[in-house]
Design an enzyme around this catalytic site. Structure first.
Site: not given
Length: 630
Positions: A2, A100, A364
């Protein structure tokens, strides 16, 4: 994922707080295309805003979110991957959603500021305490999620992106110390930004703020290079496998589909292969970007090989000169401030391709800094090995490889001969910090383009040394000192690119290498295990050889994501015309950091294959047009 914005002050009307928040949110709405929310405290001291990209608990995770008793209100950007475990620990009866975000609220209610040490993930959040009239603000351990702030009189503003703060800054001007950093490294050190008076909340820092007072941020986490000499290489290998597998599994938690970048190198290929192995998705998408100017700028063959071997659906973004001309201005706008190299542009284009298929993608970032993937580590060590051999100190404990054992790895440096010529031109065999400074300092390549005094070499070098010789590193390992400096400086810049280029298209980028249990463990691995015989990323390739195609594992020519600017500039085409117009404008030629004798052709005609000078000047000029002049 967000965007957040907030304002804190001694007293204001509710309507004024709401107005300020709405103005700030408007500039970061691209971060949250799925919804938005605005709230102001009844005390007239705090205003909070949020734009939402729904990933977890899509239906019930809207923000700003309030605790059940109404005391605490939160705005949060990021993902807490261990939210399920924390829900169990805090008690399921505490929660009315599965998000969460609510877990952070309850964690703060129970543990206070210590809640940050319990969170496993990427985050930037602010919690208003209506009882104590204070704001708690925090950023994750690695700076994966952005958080900027400015103090304007008695008003404190914070936002996910610096552009959201611009309407509230009384005078926009360049920061002289940040410009010195920028032309030296192409990123800023510490909390600095290019805008005077605008700062980043440093990674792993938090603060409790009272209305009307400036913030004092304190560090809540640090990585310590306390080397473990009690275990064998086999033990480290087994432990690494367990930790990285666990990180990938927990990073796959989402209520939407997840894909992965696949650049053709070790890091992204490994994560994609592991994600494919552990994902419950029937189809798994991988994403690669390529330029059509030849094999130097196209690594899709390696991505194709991995995708075929792992049964992935590979989506390739073909990128051309016209894409550069059409999109580079947007790239700089979303980037917030120019950092790192031109790789931000192809990253923007690949993220656009990602947005057509999934909302979450694995990347990565962190692998090079944690496990040693940059060719300059090899260059620096090669020089020190020769020095040690000449002086007879090669076996006094300062070296993790010998000059004999490093020779087979030197093939990796074939494409870095111009860098080596520059590095070895002066100061041969000096102190390790001075020699690494020589490798990362880009200011010497600008020649007479910049005005004298623009770069404060003394101050910038002093700040470099403080980081390079950090107390948490120790003096034993050159390898650890080099990787630690990049971990603290270059990595945040690359994470900025990762965040902004993905969020420009409403995509959440996750970085499994940056899981704090894994990072803490990696810092204890002896350098001669991670960097044995001078082989870059030796440990990763050894431990996960079963998941990597042989051609990727044995590559000696990985170059990152080079952009063919030099080829575009060698002909009278669209890119040359566009760049000439930008840098040749009357306003551009009058910039305070440019010499009076500066000419556009001086830069256009000196661009090398992997040169950064043109990119540094072009992106800075485009940025000033949008952020300072506008």
């Amino acid at each position: 994922m967000c965007g957040i914005f907030g304002v804190l002050q001694k007293q204001a009307s509710t309507s004024q707080l709401i107005s300020d928040v709405e103005i700030g949110l408007e500039r970061i709405r691209h971060r949250g295309p799925d919804g938005s929310g605005v709230w102001a405290s009844t005390s007239g001291q705090a205003g909070l805003g949020h734009v939402r990209l729904s990933i977890i608990d899509v239906e019930a995770g809207a923000q700003p979110m309030h605790s059940r008793d109404g005391r605490f209100t939160i705005v949060f950007n990021g993902e807490i991957y261990n939210y399920i475990e924390l829900r169990e620990e805090l008690g399921k009866d505490c929660f009315s959603t599965h998000s969460d975000t609510e877990v952070i609220l309850e964690a703060y209610r129970k543990w206070g500021i210590a809640c940050t040490t319990r969170l496993r993930g990427m985050f930037a959040f602010a919690i208003w305490d209506a009882k104590d009239k204070q704001l708690f603000i925090a950023r994750d351990r690695f700076g994966i999620k952005p958080l900027y702030w400015t103090q304007q009189g008695e008003k404190f503003f914070f936002a996910s992106e610096a552009k959201a703060l611009l309407p509230f800054i009384s005078r926009r001007e360049l920061s002289s110390s940040a410009i010195s950093d920028y032309f030296t490294f192409q990123f800023c050190l510490g909390e600095k930004t290019l805008i005077s008076g605008v700062y980043q909340v440093p990674a792993a820092h938090a603060a409790i703020l009272a209305p009307g007072l400036p913030p004092v941020f304190e560090r809540y986490w640090e990585v310590h290079y306390e080397i473990d000499y009690d275990h064998t290489a086999k033990w480290f290998e087994a432990k690494l496998r367990d930790l990285l597998e666990d990180s990938v599994k927990i990073h796959l938690r989402a209520d939407v589909e997840i894909g992965s970048y696949v650049s053709g190198g070790v890091d992204s290929s490994l994560l994609a292969a592991m994600a494919r192995k552990f994902s419950s998705q029937k189809n798994f998408s991988a994403f690669n970007g390529r330029f059509l100017e030849g094999s130097r700028f196209d690594e899709s063959e390696y991505a194709n090989e991995l995708a075929a071997e792992q049964n992935m659906q590979l989506h390739i973004a073909d990128i051309g000169e016209m894409d550069f001309v059409k999109n580079i201005s947007s790239v700089i706008w979303h980037l917030d401030q120019p950092v790192a190299g031109p790789g931000a542009f192809p990253q923007y284009m690949v993220s656009k391709k990602v947005s057509e298929h999934v909302k979450v993608v694995l990347g990565g970032q962190g692998g090079d800094e944690i496990f040693g993937g940059y060719a300059r580590y090899l260059i620096a060590y090669f020089e020190q090995c020769i020095k040690g051999a000449i002086e007879g100190t090669l076996h006094d404990g300062n070296f993790v490889v010998t000059y004999e054992s490093i020779i087979p790895s030197l093939q990796t440096l074939r494409q870095y001969q111009p860098m080596m010529q520059e590095f070895l031109a002066e100061g041969l065999f000096g102190e390790r910090d001075a020699r690494y400074w020589r490798l990362v300092n880009r200011s010497n390549t600008f020649g007479s383009i910049l005005c004298p005094g623009v770069i404060d070499h003394t101050a910038t070098y002093s700040e470099f040394q403080q980081i390079f010789k950090g107390e948490n590193v120790g003096s034993g390992s050159y390898f650890d000192a080099m990787t630690h400096f990049d971990f603290k400086t270059l990595l945040p810049a690359l994470l900025q690119v990762e965040d902004r280029m993905s969020m420009a298209h409403g995509v959440e980028a996750r970085v499994p290498f940056l899981d704090h249990p894994l990072v803490e463990f990696a810092a204890t691995i002896p350098a001669d295990v991670k960097f044995r015989d001078g082989e870059l990323k030796r440990l990763l390739k050894s431990v996960f050889s079963d998941l990597l195609p042989l051609r990727i594992k044995n590559r000696k020519d990985k170059m990152g994501f080079p952009v063919p600017l030099n080829l575009w500039l060698s002909k009278d085409g669209l890119a040359r015309e566009y760049i000439g117009d930008v840098l040749g404008s009357a306003r551009a030629r009058q910039r305070s950091y440019l010499n009076d004798g500066f000419t556009v052709d001086q830069v256009l005609n000196s661009q090398s294959v992997y040169g950064r000078n043109l990119w540094a000047l072009l992106s800075l000029e485009l940025w000033q047009n949008q952020f300072i002049d506008a």
